[in-house]
Design a protein around this motif. Structure first.
Motif, short mmCIF file in Angstrom:
data_model
loop_
_atom_site.label_atom_id
_atom_site.label_comp_id
_atom_site.label_asym_id
_atom_site.label_seq_id
_atom_site.Cartn_x
_atom_site.Cartn_y
_atom_site.Cartn_z
N LEU A 657 38.15 -22.58 -40.59
CA LEU A 657 38.98 -22.21 -41.74
C LEU A 657 38.15 -22.34 -42.99
O LEU A 657 37.28 -23.22 -43.09
CB LEU A 657 40.18 -23.14 -41.86
N ARG A 658 38.43 -21.50 -43.97
CA ARG A 658 37.79 -21.65 -45.28
C ARG A 658 38.60 -20.94 -46.35
O ARG A 658 38.99 -19.78 -46.17
CB ARG A 658 36.37 -21.10 -45.28
N PHE A 659 38.84 -21.65 -47.46
CA PHE A 659 39.41 -21.02 -48.65
C PHE A 659 38.25 -20.49 -49.49
O PHE A 659 37.29 -21.21 -49.78
CB PHE A 659 40.21 -22.03 -49.47
N SER A 660 38.34 -19.22 -49.89
CA SER A 660 37.33 -18.68 -50.79
C SER A 660 37.55 -19.23 -52.19
O SER A 660 38.56 -19.88 -52.46
CB SER A 660 37.40 -17.15 -50.80
N ARG A 661 36.62 -18.96 -53.09
CA ARG A 661 36.77 -19.45 -54.45
C ARG A 661 37.97 -18.82 -55.15
O ARG A 661 38.46 -19.34 -56.15
CB ARG A 661 35.49 -19.18 -55.25
N ARG A 662 38.42 -17.69 -54.63
CA ARG A 662 39.60 -17.03 -55.20
C ARG A 662 40.87 -17.40 -54.46
O ARG A 662 41.91 -16.79 -54.66
CB ARG A 662 39.40 -15.52 -55.20
N ASN A 663 40.78 -18.37 -53.56
CA ASN A 663 41.92 -18.92 -52.81
C ASN A 663 42.46 -17.97 -51.73
O ASN A 663 43.63 -18.04 -51.38
CB ASN A 663 43.06 -19.32 -53.75
N LEU A 664 41.62 -17.11 -51.22
CA LEU A 664 41.98 -16.35 -50.02
C LEU A 664 41.58 -17.19 -48.82
O LEU A 664 40.47 -17.74 -48.78
CB LEU A 664 41.25 -15.00 -50.00
N LEU A 665 42.46 -17.33 -47.85
CA LEU A 665 42.20 -18.15 -46.67
C LEU A 665 41.60 -17.30 -45.55
O LEU A 665 42.21 -16.32 -45.12
CB LEU A 665 43.49 -18.82 -46.19
N PHE A 666 40.41 -17.69 -45.11
CA PHE A 666 39.77 -17.04 -43.97
C PHE A 666 39.84 -17.96 -42.76
O PHE A 666 39.73 -19.18 -42.89
CB PHE A 666 38.29 -16.73 -44.28
N ALA A 667 40.05 -17.36 -41.59
CA ALA A 667 40.09 -18.14 -40.35
C ALA A 667 39.39 -17.35 -39.26
O ALA A 667 39.30 -16.11 -39.32
CB ALA A 667 41.53 -18.44 -39.94
N ALA A 668 38.87 -18.05 -38.26
CA ALA A 668 38.18 -17.40 -37.16
C ALA A 668 38.49 -18.13 -35.86
O ALA A 668 38.67 -19.35 -35.85
CB ALA A 668 36.67 -17.36 -37.41
N GLY A 669 38.53 -17.37 -34.78
CA GLY A 669 38.77 -17.94 -33.45
C GLY A 669 38.40 -16.95 -32.38
O GLY A 669 38.01 -15.81 -32.67
#
Length: 675
Positions: A657-669
């Motif tokens: 999981l990672r929040f970008s600096r613009r607060n978009l949440l990215f996830a991977a699986g």
């Protein structure tokens, strides 16, 4: 009791203990007494001391009958579970160490079959809280195994510290003396130290000692947790400059204004001094700052306590003007999140990995996704180029056996990824630098490798760990990174040196995860010993120990203001910690399997968690940190962190999981058919 029986028991005792000289002397004395007819004196003396005879008889029977361990523990267990509810949870704490030492004593005395029977009869009582310890002891089949196994060896040569109230302690002693349970009494006396406290029993929610047999006790942790730490943000950080809206922004805004005179609306939005609109932007910035720092305030105080500013202990790298402008642009366009304004989520699913994917990582802007595989390869997907690939291309095919010249070409062949090869063992962790130009990977080959995403090449191989490296993480400013390993240490490195700068040693088992504090002055480590530790990067000392997890700690995350930390474990429990006090603020219950990844939103109002149960959960951090601020209130379990939303996947355990600096949440699986 007859004199002959006493003599027999004494001789058997001396033989068993190896007191050969005492045995010969005793037998000679018996012969002399029998010749002089003085045995009557022995009879008189023995009959006047029935307690001695009784203890000798009990000892002899216990020595000769291993089943007494099972009977003694079984009766002790029944008594414990039938105790009053007020004291039961304290008395149950004693059961587990007694169970373990009964089993190990039987093994040491050579009663292997009886030990296995005993272990299997009562292991279910402790399976929920001590499953990993039981798995380690399950393979013990001989006394030599106990000596070779470090975990068992440590248990046999150390004492467990158990906190118990005065009345529970007296109840326990009364039971042991009344039933004459010499076996149980001996084990408790030899292997348990009781910390007896006056007053009522402690509540179940505060029971931290029950989770581990070895390691730092609560008393030792409390002593370490009294050390001073500076949890604030760095001085003159980019976020601080943006909040102040000072000269730095004004200069850049003026330059932008000169190049965009035709776009009046854009000019108004970006101008700090632009009258009414500018004042509203200032107000918005203040609101953001208040929201980000508001959770540090106590509920009884209406004023907002902002995070203090601290000086860096490490020499930080210089950020170029171009990169600084880019970051500031992202910060200006950050979406404000809250319990009523949840983030947009972009989920990357890897398919056809054939159970080979061990880890995943996402760059700060979400443009790059890396995967570490069991075949020692590292693969990076560029999201911008992925959409340009032919429809027939696959994320990972079975026939990926291209030659080395194609490895450096991201568009070579049918590949939609860049392949990095260099490790000689499975890749367990990967992390992007803050700017995405570098990538670190750690492997079972005990090395860490630095890769360039621009040149698509391996730059450095860092060697220092002696065993597999489970995790590696770049610092928030880049250049420095931290690693954790099976060798029970964490290490701090810099990109320009091949040897570690600091070695953090203190955990009693594998260090499974590592995370930097936002001010780069501390790192946190989570371990299989069920504890989390906070280390000072300058001195290498442990400044905080967090005790409370009931299984190995797999993931960590730091809040943007640096005051709070979240940790996730193998059981699916997440705990929120206050770094300044070392206390658990609140537990987060909801996941049903391992929590593999955690991430705070950029302003700190939300926490995202990804789990092996194929869900992403969003939690309201602001509510959780306000409710239990009264530390004296021990019954705060009802006010747990509020789960805002559960985002299920079809069949995809969440690796990253990672929040970008613009607060978009990215996830991977990875898509898994077995889930």
């Amino acid at each position: 009791m007859e004199d002959e029986q006493i003599e027999k028991y004494v001789i058997a005792y001396l033989k068993r203990k190896g007191f050969n000289q005492a045995e010969h002397a005793f037998q000679e004395e018996l012969q002399q007494h029998s010749k002089t007819n003085s045995s009557s004196s022995i009879s008189t003396n023995s009959l006047t001391d029935p307690d001695l005879a009784k203890h000798l008889l009990a000892f002899s029977e216990l020595e000769n009958v291993p089943a007494r361990y099972q009977d003694g523990y079984s009766k002790f267990r029944i008594w414990t579970y039938s105790s009053l509810d007020l004291y039961k949870h304290e008395l149950i704490r004693v059961l587990y160490p007694v169970f373990i030492h009964c089993f190990m004593d039987l093994v040491v005395k050579g009663h292997i079959q009886e030990a296995r029977t005993f272990f299997n009869s009562f292991r279910e009582d402790h399976e929920m809280m001590h499953s990993r310890d039981l798995q380690k002891l399950e393979g013990v089949l001989s006394p030599s195994h106990l000596e070779e196994m470090e975990f068992a060896h440590t248990l046999r040569h150390s004492k467990v510290k158990i906190k118990i109230c005065q009345y529970s302690y007296e109840l326990l002693l009364q039971y042991l003396h009344k039933t004459q349970s010499t076996t149980m009494l001996g084990i408790i006396n030899e292997h348990i130290n009781f910390q007896v406290t006056p007053g009522q029993p402690s509540s179940i929610s505060d029971d931290a000692e029950v989770v581990t047999l070895i390691g730092s006790s609560q008393e030792e942790a409390t002593q370490i947790n009294q050390k001073e730490i500076h949890w604030g943000l760095l001085e003159d950080s980019l976020e601080e400059r943006l909040e102040k809206g000072g000269a730095l922004l004004s200069d850049s805004e003026k330059a932008e204004g000169e190049t965009k005179e035709g776009d009046l609306d854009e000019n108004k939005k970006r101008s700090v001094d632009g009258g009414k609109q500018g004042s509203s932007i200032k107000k918005l910035k203040k609101d953001k700052a208040a929201s980000a720092m508001g959770k540090t305030g106590r509920p009884e105080a209406n004023t907002v306590i902002t995070a203090p500013r601290v000086k860096p202990e490490l020499a930080l790298p210089v950020i170029s003007t171009e990169v600084e402008k880019s970051i500031l642009e992202d910060l200006r366009n950050r979406v404000q999140l809250s319990s009523v304004s949840l983030p947009s989520v972009s989920f990357y699913t890897l398919i056809n990995t054939h159970n080979g994917l061990n880890c995943s990582s996402i760059s700060h802007d979400g443009s790059l996704v890396a995967g570490g595989f069991s075949d020692s390869s590292l693969k990076v997907w560029d999201m911008a180029k992925l959409g340009q690939e032919a429809v027939g291309s696959v994320l990972q095919g079975e026939n990926d056996t291209t030659s080395s010249e194609h490895v450096l070409g991201p568009n070579g062949g049918k590949r939609s990824y860049t392949l990095f090869q260099g490790h000689s063992g499975p890749v367990y962790s990967a992390t992007f630098s803050p700017l995405g130009d570098f990538l670190l990977s750690s492997s079972a080959d005990s090395t860490i490798r630095l890769w360039s995403t621009k040149m698509n090449a391996n730059l450095v191989c860092y060697k220092g760990h002696n065993y597999p490296v489970w995790d590696v993480q770049f610092s928030p400013v880049g250049h420095y990174f931290a690693s954790s390993s099976h060798d029970r240490t964490a290490r701090i490195w810099s990109m320009d040196r091949i040897l570690p700068l600091r070695i953090m040693a203190g955990h009693l088992s594998d260090v499974d995860c590592v995370q930097w504090h936002v001010n780069c002055n501390y790192i946190a480590t989570g371990s299989s010993d069920k504890t989390v530790r906070l280390w000072d990067v300058q001195s290498g000392e442990c400044v905080r120990i967090f005790i409370g997890h009931r299984s190995m700690v797999l993931s960590l995350a730091m809040s943007p203001d640096g005051r709070y930390m979240a940790s996730g474990d193998e059981d699916g429990t997440i705990m929120m910690w206050d770094l300044s006090s070392g206390r658990c603020v609140t537990p987060l219950m909801g996941h049903t399997s391992c929590v593999w990844t955690l991430g705070f939103s950029c302003e700190g109002s939300l926490l995202a968690s990804g789990s092996a149960d194929s869900t992403v959960k969003l939690w309201d951090v602001t509510t959780s940190t306000k409710v239990p601020r009264t530390e004296e209130n021990k019954s705060g379990n009802t006010n747990r962190l509020r789960s805002l939303r559960t985002l299920p996947t079809k069949s995809t355990p969440v690796y990253a999981l990672r929040f970008s600096r613009r607060n978009l949440l990215f996830a991977a699986g990875v898509l898994s058919k077995s889930v």
